[in-house]
Every structure is written in C-alpha cells, then in structure tokens.
Design a protein around this motif. Structure first.
Motif, PDB file in Angstrom:
ATOM      1  N   ARG A  50       0.872  -1.175   0.000  1.00 50.79           N
ATOM      2  CA  ARG A  50       0.000   0.000   0.000  1.00 50.79           C
ATOM      3  C   ARG A  50       0.909   1.226   0.000  1.00 50.79           C
ATOM      4  NH1 ARG A  50      -5.293  -0.464   1.058  1.00 50.79           N
ATOM      5  NH2 ARG A  50      -5.327   1.687   1.811  1.00 50.79           N
ATOM      6  N   ILE A  51       0.783   2.056  -1.048  1.00 53.77           N
ATOM      7  CA  ILE A  51       1.689   3.182  -1.251  1.00 53.77           C
ATOM      8  C   ILE A  51       0.929   4.500  -1.219  1.00 53.77           C
ATOM      9  CG2 ILE A  51       3.306   4.268  -2.869  1.00 53.77           C
ATOM     10  CD1 ILE A  51       4.023   1.591  -3.932  1.00 53.77           C
ATOM     11  N   LEU A  52       1.556   5.516  -0.650  1.00 52.81           N
ATOM     12  CA  LEU A  52       1.032   6.884  -0.660  1.00 52.81           C
ATOM     13  C   LEU A  52       2.020   7.778  -1.374  1.00 52.81           C
ATOM     14  CD1 LEU A  52      -0.966   9.111   0.306  1.00 52.81           C
ATOM     15  CD2 LEU A  52       0.399   9.250   2.406  1.00 52.81           C
ATOM     16  N   ASP A  53       1.531   8.537  -2.374  1.00 49.60           N
ATOM     17  CA  ASP A  53       2.362   9.493  -3.106  1.00 49.60           C
ATOM     18  C   ASP A  53       1.988  10.899  -2.652  1.00 49.60           C
ATOM     19  OD1 ASP A  53       3.872  10.950  -4.889  1.00 49.60           O
ATOM     20  OD2 ASP A  53       2.740  10.377  -6.662  1.00 49.60           O
ATOM     21  N   TYR A 109      -0.270   5.864 -11.385  1.00 48.96           N
ATOM     22  CA  TYR A 109      -0.689   4.833 -12.334  1.00 48.96           C
ATOM     23  C   TYR A 109       0.464   3.888 -12.686  1.00 48.96           C
ATOM     24  CZ  TYR A 109      -5.232   7.018 -12.911  1.00 48.96           C
ATOM     25  OH  TYR A 109      -6.497   7.502 -12.677  1.00 48.96           O
ATOM     26  N   MET A 110       1.671   4.407 -12.690  1.00 48.15           N
ATOM     27  CA  MET A 110       2.829   3.536 -12.878  1.00 48.15           C
ATOM     28  C   MET A 110       2.985   2.604 -11.678  1.00 48.15           C
ATOM     29  SD  MET A 110       6.211   3.393 -11.611  1.00 48.15           S
ATOM     30  CE  MET A 110       6.613   5.087 -11.241  1.00 48.15           C
ATOM     31  N   LEU A 111       2.870   3.158 -10.472  1.00 49.80           N
ATOM     32  CA  LEU A 111       3.001   2.360  -9.252  1.00 49.80           C
ATOM     33  C   LEU A 111       1.870   1.352  -9.107  1.00 49.80           C
ATOM     34  CD1 LEU A 111       4.045   5.260  -6.866  1.00 49.80           C
ATOM     35  CD2 LEU A 111       5.489   3.316  -7.505  1.00 49.80           C
ATOM     36  N   SER A 112       0.704   1.702  -9.623  1.00 42.74           N
ATOM     37  CA  SER A 112      -0.438   0.795  -9.595  1.00 42.74           C
ATOM     38  C   SER A 112      -0.083  -0.534 -10.235  1.00 42.74           C
ATOM     39  CB  SER A 112      -1.625   1.429 -10.335  1.00 42.74           C
ATOM     40  OG  SER A 112      -2.656   0.500 -10.564  1.00 42.74           O
ATOM     41  N   GLN A 113       0.721  -0.476 -11.292  1.00 40.48           N
ATOM     42  CA  GLN A 113       1.143  -1.704 -11.968  1.00 40.48           C
ATOM     43  C   GLN A 113       2.214  -2.439 -11.173  1.00 40.48           C
ATOM     44  OE1 GLN A 113       1.712  -0.856 -16.406  1.00 40.48           O
ATOM     45  NE2 GLN A 113       1.408   1.191 -15.575  1.00 40.48           N
ATOM     46  N   VAL A 169       2.645  -2.478  -7.830  1.00 37.00           N
ATOM     47  CA  VAL A 169       2.125  -3.119  -6.617  1.00 37.00           C
ATOM     48  C   VAL A 169       1.213  -4.286  -6.961  1.00 37.00           C
ATOM     49  CG1 VAL A 169       2.292  -0.984  -5.297  1.00 37.00           C
ATOM     50  CG2 VAL A 169       0.105  -1.598  -6.359  1.00 37.00           C
ATOM     51  N   GLY A 170       0.659  -4.268  -8.168  1.00 32.06           N
ATOM     52  CA  GLY A 170      -0.222  -5.342  -8.594  1.00 32.06           C
ATOM     53  C   GLY A 170      -1.636  -5.179  -8.071  1.00 32.06           C
ATOM     54  N   GLU A 171      -2.500  -6.077  -8.498  1.00 33.99           N
ATOM     55  CA  GLU A 171      -3.923  -5.968  -8.155  1.00 33.99           C
ATOM     56  C   GLU A 171      -4.174  -6.133  -6.661  1.00 33.99           C
ATOM     57  OE1 GLU A 171      -8.118  -7.293 -10.265  1.00 33.99           O
ATOM     58  OE2 GLU A 171      -6.278  -8.436 -10.657  1.00 33.99           O
ATOM     59  N   LYS A 172      -3.268  -6.822  -5.961  1.00 37.46           N
ATOM     60  CA  LYS A 172      -3.445  -7.002  -4.520  1.00 37.46           C
ATOM     61  C   LYS A 172      -2.887  -5.836  -3.711  1.00 37.46           C
ATOM     62  CE  LYS A 172      -3.441 -12.068  -4.703  1.00 37.46           C
ATOM     63  NZ  LYS A 172      -2.784 -13.315  -4.238  1.00 37.46           N
ATOM     64  N   GLY A 173      -2.134  -4.950  -4.363  1.00 36.53           N
ATOM     65  CA  GLY A 173      -1.624  -3.762  -3.688  1.00 36.53           C
ATOM     66  C   GLY A 173      -2.570  -2.592  -3.869  1.00 36.53           C
ATOM     67  N   HIS A 174      -2.165  -1.410  -3.397  1.00 35.87           N
ATOM     68  CA  HIS A 174      -3.016  -0.227  -3.533  1.00 35.87           C
ATOM     69  C   HIS A 174      -2.150   1.026  -3.534  1.00 35.87           C
ATOM     70  CE1 HIS A 174      -6.010   2.895  -2.640  1.00 35.87           C
ATOM     71  NE2 HIS A 174      -6.869   2.052  -3.180  1.00 35.87           N
ATOM     72  N   VAL A 175      -2.568   2.026  -4.314  1.00 33.71           N
ATOM     73  CA  VAL A 175      -1.852   3.299  -4.398  1.00 33.71           C
ATOM     74  C   VAL A 175      -2.818   4.438  -4.124  1.00 33.71           C
ATOM     75  CG1 VAL A 175      -0.492   4.849  -5.857  1.00 33.71           C
ATOM     76  CG2 VAL A 175      -0.260   2.364  -6.121  1.00 33.71           C
ATOM     77  N   THR A 176      -2.418   5.348  -3.241  1.00 38.61           N
ATOM     78  CA  THR A 176      -3.191   6.563  -2.960  1.00 38.61           C
ATOM     79  C   THR A 176      -2.340   7.771  -3.314  1.00 38.61           C
ATOM     80  OG1 THR A 176      -4.456   5.556  -1.154  1.00 38.61           O
ATOM     81  CG2 THR A 176      -4.312   7.964  -1.176  1.00 38.61           C
ATOM     82  N   GLY A 177      -2.920   8.690  -4.058  1.00 33.28           N
ATOM     83  CA  GLY A 177      -2.248   9.951  -4.349  1.00 33.28           C
ATOM     84  C   GLY A 177      -2.939  11.067  -3.600  1.00 33.28           C
ATOM     85  N   LYS A 237      -9.715  -6.269 -11.978  1.00 31.40           N
ATOM     86  CA  LYS A 237     -11.164  -6.406 -11.817  1.00 31.40           C
ATOM     87  C   LYS A 237     -11.762  -5.226 -11.056  1.00 31.40           C
ATOM     88  CE  LYS A 237     -11.117 -11.467 -11.950  1.00 31.40           C
ATOM     89  NZ  LYS A 237     -11.427 -12.728 -11.199  1.00 31.40           N
ATOM     90  N   LYS A 238     -10.979  -4.648 -10.151  1.00 31.41           N
ATOM     91  CA  LYS A 238     -11.451  -3.494  -9.396  1.00 31.41           C
ATOM     92  C   LYS A 238     -10.288  -2.525  -9.188  1.00 31.41           C
ATOM     93  CE  LYS A 238     -10.752  -5.696  -4.878  1.00 31.41           C
ATOM     94  NZ  LYS A 238     -11.401  -6.055  -3.588  1.00 31.41           N
ATOM     95  N   PRO A 239     -10.584  -1.236  -8.979  1.00 39.57           N
ATOM     96  CA  PRO A 239      -9.512  -0.246  -8.841  1.00 39.57           C
ATOM     97  C   PRO A 239      -8.614  -0.533  -7.644  1.00 39.57           C
ATOM     98  CG  PRO A 239     -11.606   0.834  -9.279  1.00 39.57           C
ATOM     99  CD  PRO A 239     -11.926  -0.614  -9.010  1.00 39.57           C
ATOM    100  N   ASN A 240      -7.320  -0.347  -7.837  1.00 38.74           N
ATOM    101  CA  ASN A 240      -6.364  -0.437  -6.736  1.00 38.74           C
ATOM    102  C   ASN A 240      -5.726   0.930  -6.499  1.00 38.74           C
ATOM    103  OD1 ASN A 240      -4.585  -0.152  -8.887  1.00 38.74           O
ATOM    104  ND2 ASN A 240      -3.115  -1.660  -8.095  1.00 38.74           N
ATOM    105  N   ILE A 241      -6.476   1.992  -6.844  1.00 36.33           N
ATOM    106  CA  ILE A 241      -5.918   3.343  -6.775  1.00 36.33           C
ATOM    107  C   ILE A 241      -7.014   4.335  -6.435  1.00 36.33           C
ATOM    108  CG2 ILE A 241      -6.296   3.810  -9.245  1.00 36.33           C
ATOM    109  CD1 ILE A 241      -3.534   5.203  -9.266  1.00 36.33           C
TER     110      ILE A 241
END
Length: 351
Positions: A75-78, A88-92, A94-102, A127-131
């Motif tokens: 889980r990443i915070l920018d 969107y680069m980090l979204s890839q 971390v993968g679908e099981k990870g998550h990115v918040t900006g 399948k669902k947003p990770n961002i």
C-alpha cells in the motif's frame, strides 16, 4: 531508482495567505535543482509508464522518478501526486493485490487523475480499482481522511521543501505508516539554515531552493518524530547558473538527495551478517539499499545495527537471510562502526 522531480506548483505560505503558482516550462529554471540527472530508467518501469494515458503524461509537470524496491502487494502513498502519472505507474508495480493513494492540493490535477481510473484499470486488466486520489495537504494527512498505520511505503519527490512545516509532514507520514513502513523521498538540502531573505525569495521558491532544509535538521526532525536515522541513498550537487541568485545565496550550497526513513523499533543496534536472497523486481542480482550498502545476491555482508534492525523489521525481511556474528549461537555484534560521509565541493555531509 531515484531522480529529481518538480511537481508543477509552488506553495508559498505566510501567516495569512497561501498562493499556488504554476511552473510553465523547464527553460524557466535558473538552477538544476528540479531537473533530473541522466540515469537509466529500468525497463520494467519504462514499460509501466507506456501504459499511462497520454493526457495524464502530458499534464505531468515534472521529470524523473522516485521508485523504491520491493513494492509487490504494498500500500503506497504518493505525496503531491499531481496528474497521477506516478500513481498509475506504481499501480502496476504493486499489482492488483496492492493499492496506491495519491494526495494533492490542486483541484484540476485531481479531477484529471480521477477521470482515468477506469481506463487504467481496464488497461491493466484489474477487476477493481487499486488506486484512489485524495485532496489534502501533506502536513495534514489524517485530516484528509488517511488512516493511521495504513501504508507500507510513502514516496515524495521535491515536495517536502515546499512545505512551511516540515516537522508536521514527517509527523503525519509517521502516523499513517505501518510498523516497518518506509518514507522514501527525494528533496533539496542545504549546508546550513537559510536566511529569511532566501526563504522569502519568490524565484528561489520556484527553484525549490528557498524551502531547502539544512541536512542536519532532517536528522534531528526524523529522530524527534520517531523514525530510524535517515539512510542516504543518492545525492547530487545543485548548480546555480545565475549570478544574481548566486549573490543572494552567498556561501550556501545545495544538494538533491534521496533518503530512506523507517518506522521500526528503537534500541536494536547489533551488527549482523546478512545474505540478499536476490529476485526483487529490478534488483534481481544486486540491491542498492543506500550509499553505504549494495547487496549482491547470495553474498554474505556484515551490516551495522541500524541496517540490521531495518532489514529485519521492514518489508525486506523475507528477501534476506540473517546470520549472527560469532557463529550460529553467538551474539549479533556491536554498535554501528561506520559513519557515512558524503562530500560535495567543500562541504561534508557526515552522519
């Protein structure tokens, strides 16, 4: 991987007003503070960037990247996410099981970033947003709705120097990081506390110099907030190619530096032998932890207690095999024995 990046806005705060000013073009810059050094971008990051929508990339007012290692499932915070290109680069990564918040303070940039969430999830095959994108200030992360102990990694690129309250930035980052979490950030540092004339100079704000922190103050702030001692990853000298600005700066000198700060237990300062198991994406054979330690896969390395503590309590723990000093049953060493000395021009950064 670390390079400098300018987020495209300048935040200047007085006791009564806050102003936001757009940097129009790179040619307006009078120094190289906000210009990325020439460093190769790893192929897996280049490929991830190619999948970011062209409009997001076009509205990205910066250069370079700040991308730490071992991000799968994180889980990443920018901080200061702008148009969302890096998210969107980090979204890839971390993968679908990870998550990115900006998080960003600019309405227009946030609106643009949110517009393309569905597009990118379809492009990435998720399948669902990770961002997600949140409006707020980097000095007030919890006020923006971010939960304590919720992120594995926080990244920031040439944004902290734009804040008038850097201690609050670090305090809020510490709060929202999980135990073992990392603040991995690139910013501008000076060789002394800057004068009020420099701090209030509009052009120097635009150059990311007026808000530069004295590097020793970073060490003190990190300790007061609760972070582990900052580990210097990379640093490069900033040049000022403008006589008028140089006259104002006088003998002050600046570097662009990337540090790692970790939220790990205190007091565990015993040296250890470690073996990097290899295989981290982008660092399969060699992992540069900081400017002092680069780990080659399957090679035994003795590390100081600070690094041993970080490696055993962070997301890197599963990537290393640990051996106590003195054999399998012996004690795990003594206090750190090596100081990091970073020298640029006639100024030594020692810690």
């Amino acid at each position: 991987m670390t390079q400098g990046k300018h987020k495209g806005y300048i935040k200047q705060t007085t006791t009564t007003t806050t102003t936001t000013q757009l940097l129009k073009q790179t040619s307006d810059l009078k120094t190289n503070a906000c210009v990325a050094p020439v460093q190769p971008t790893p192929d897996f990051i280049r490929q991830a960037l190619k999948k970011v929508h062209p409009e997001i990339t076009a509205r990205y007012y910066g250069c370079g990247l700040v991308v730490p290692e071992c991000l799968e499932g994180c889980r990443i915070l920018d901080l200061g996410s702008g148009s969302g290109r890096d998210c969107y680069m980090l979204s890839q990564l971390v993968g679908e099981k990870g998550h990115v918040t900006g998080i960003d303070m600019t309405d227009g940039q946030l609106e643009l970033a949110r517009t393309y969430v569905d597009h990118h999830m379809k492009e990435f095959g998720y399948k669902k947003p990770n961002i997600n994108f949140v409006q707020g200030y980097i000095e007030a992360l919890t006020e923006a709705g971010l939960e304590n102990d919720s992120f594995d990694v926080i990244i920031s690129n040439c944004v902290v120097n734009l804040s008038p309250d850097k201690r609050m930035v670090l305090t809020e980052a510490y709060k929202v990081l999980k135990d073992g979490g990392e603040l991995y950030f690139s910013d501008i540092y000076s060789n002394g506390r800057l004068t009020e004339e420099i701090k209030n100079h509009k052009v120097l704000w635009g150059e990311c110099l007026a808000g530069a922190l004295w590097w020793k103050d970073l060490l003190q702030l990190a300790e007061k907030v609760g972070f582990s001692p900052p580990r210097l990853v990379t640093a490069s000298v900033i040049t000022v190619d403008n006589k008028e600005l140089q006259d104002i700066l006088g003998n002050f000198k600046f570097v662009s530096a990337t540090y790692r700060l970790f939220k790990v237990p205190k007091g565990n300062t015993k040296n250890c032998k470690v073996i990097y198991n290899g295989g981290m994406t982008g660092a399969e054979d060699s992992f540069q932890f900081d400017c002092q330690y680069t780990f080659k896969a399957n090679e035994v390395v003795e590390v100081d207690g600070e690094v041993a503590n970080i490696l055993t309590h962070s997301r890197f723990a599963e990537d290393f095999t640990f051996q106590p000093l003195g054999g399998p049953t012996g004690p795990c060493g003594v206090k750190p024995k090596v100081s990091v000395v970073f020298k640029f021009l006639d100024v030594s950064f020692t810690h």
